[in-house]
Design an enzyme around this catalytic site. Structure first.
Site, PDB file in Angstrom:
ATOM      1  N   ASP A  10      43.853 -27.269  -2.896  1.00 27.72           N
ATOM      2  CA  ASP A  10      44.756 -26.809  -1.853  1.00 27.72           C
ATOM      3  C   ASP A  10      44.083 -27.155  -0.519  1.00 27.72           C
ATOM      4  OD1 ASP A  10      46.752 -25.144  -0.467  1.00 27.72           O
ATOM      5  OD2 ASP A  10      45.074 -23.763  -0.195  1.00 27.72           O
ATOM      6  N   ASP A  12      45.207 -25.613   3.248  1.00 29.50           N
ATOM      7  CA  ASP A  12      45.130 -24.474   4.173  1.00 29.50           C
ATOM      8  C   ASP A  12      44.520 -23.256   3.487  1.00 29.50           C
ATOM      9  OD1 ASP A  12      46.421 -25.768   6.383  1.00 29.50           O
ATOM     10  OD2 ASP A  12      48.331 -25.503   5.356  1.00 29.50           O
ATOM     11  N   ASP A 173      43.262 -20.735  -2.605  1.00 28.61           N
ATOM     12  CA  ASP A 173      42.971 -19.411  -2.051  1.00 28.61           C
ATOM     13  C   ASP A 173      44.126 -18.435  -2.215  1.00 28.61           C
ATOM     14  OD1 ASP A 173      44.471 -20.966  -0.038  1.00 28.61           O
ATOM     15  OD2 ASP A 173      44.234 -19.163   1.189  1.00 28.61           O
TER      16      ASP A 173
END
Length: 225
Positions: A10, A12, A173
């Site tokens: 991922d 961001d 995250d």
């Protein structure tokens, strides 16, 4: 049988800390539509989703035709923040991210990929600004897929790189990243420094520092470079 393994990131909240830009662009978008801005925690809770899905979650009571206007206002504001040369407000790499990427890129049996809720334009600017062009063998963006946690991004990355799901790992995250990984049949590594509470992630492994990433990947893929 191929001995290649695929490491999918991922962006961001995982590789780059983009919260300042995201909040600023959301603030501008909501102001453009004269809407009350959700609080910071709620704004960050949708990071990783495609913008159309994110705006619908943030404004469930607004008419559906308002969501595309919010999306466009967000995109315009995000680009304005960066300036005409793309070198304005910058989402910095998290400490240790570049070293981990360089180490993985140097492994003959490891391929790298990105699966992000960013647009192609947004990802290109991040890659260019941080000197990461050519780092990833597969780049999956929101323009081409259903929103996370649909597994489409990961399944496409596996197909493009010719790797088996059992030799792949998704690193993120948010719960969207972890759910996407599970839906695609790959192992998952959650990072504790991002935008969702670490206790909510339920990954196969949770790490607190990029220094722990390579051993975690080795543990889950069962292979070493």
């Amino acid at each position: 049988m191929s001995d290649l393994r695929l490491v999918i990131f991922d962006v961001d909240g995982t590789l780059v800390d983009s919260q300042a830009e995201i909040v600023a662009a959301m603030t501008a978008a909501f102001a453009a539509e004269a809407l009350v801005l959700p609080d910071r925690q709620r704004l960050l809770s949708i990071v990783g989703l495609s913008l159309d899905v994110a705006m619908a979650r943030l404004c469930p009571d607004e008419p559906p035709d308002r969501h595309p206007r919010l999306v466009q206002a967000y995109k315009d504001a995000y680009m304005d923040l960066r300036g005409a040369d793309g070198k304005g407000e910058l989402s910095p790499l998290y400490p240790g991210a570049r070293a981990a990427l360089d180490a993985l890129a140097g492994q003959d049996n490891t391929l790298l990929a990105v699966a992000t809720g960013k647009s192609r334009r947004g990802l290109d600017k991040i890659l260019e600004r941080h000197g990461l062009r050519g780092m990833f063998h597969s780049e999956q963006v929101a323009d081409d897929h259903p929103s996370k946690p649909n597994p489409s991004m990961i399944l496409t990355a596996l197909n493009e790189t010719g790797t088996d799901a059992r030799a792949a790992v998704m690193i993120g995250d948010t719960t969207f990243d972890m759910d996407m990984g599970r839906a695609a049949g790959v192992r998952t590594i959650g990072v504790a420094w991002g935008y969702h509470d670490a206790d909510s992630l339920r990954p196969d492994l949770l790490i607190d520092d990029f220094a722990d990433l390579l051993p975690a990947i080795d543990q889950l893929t069962g292979s070493r470079p």
